[in-house]
Design an enzyme around this catalytic site. Sequence first.
Site, PDB file in Angstrom:
ATOM      1  N   CYS A  53       0.836  -1.188   0.000  1.00  0.00           N
ATOM      2  CA  CYS A  53       0.000   0.000   0.000  1.00  0.00           C
ATOM      3  C   CYS A  53       0.880   1.250   0.000  1.00  0.00           C
ATOM      4  CB  CYS A  53      -0.874  -0.034   1.258  1.00  0.00           C
ATOM      5  SG  CYS A  53      -1.967   1.370   1.439  1.00  0.00           S
ATOM      6  N   PRO A  54       0.595   2.213  -0.841  1.00  0.00           N
ATOM      7  CA  PRO A  54      -0.562   2.430  -1.709  1.00  0.00           C
ATOM      8  C   PRO A  54      -0.345   2.026  -3.167  1.00  0.00           C
ATOM      9  CG  PRO A  54       0.624   4.479  -1.574  1.00  0.00           C
ATOM     10  CD  PRO A  54       1.395   3.447  -0.732  1.00  0.00           C
TER      11      PRO A  54
END
Length: 92
Positions: free
Chosen positions: A28-29
């Site tokens: 993430c992201p």
Amino acid sequence: MISDASPTPPCDDPEEQALPLDLKGLKCPLPVIRTRKRLAALGPGALVLVETTDPLAVIDIPHFCNEDGHHLERQTATDRGHSFLIRKGTAI
């Protein structure tokens, strides 16, 4: 010239028509960023099969689809992560 061959019927399995997007190993992201970039390059209604290993993708990808107007057709747990079949929305 007239052909006796009947037209090929449309494929019933949308996954066969989906463009693969291998995001395994990304955290993430990055899975959302790369998915957004891939969908931006495609026309409305296009299908993308996203594969991830990031455990947060089960939250992030559905949220991204909802926020950006895409349709999450299917979300599946895999041996090492998840796969998401996404249809690009018409408003993006």
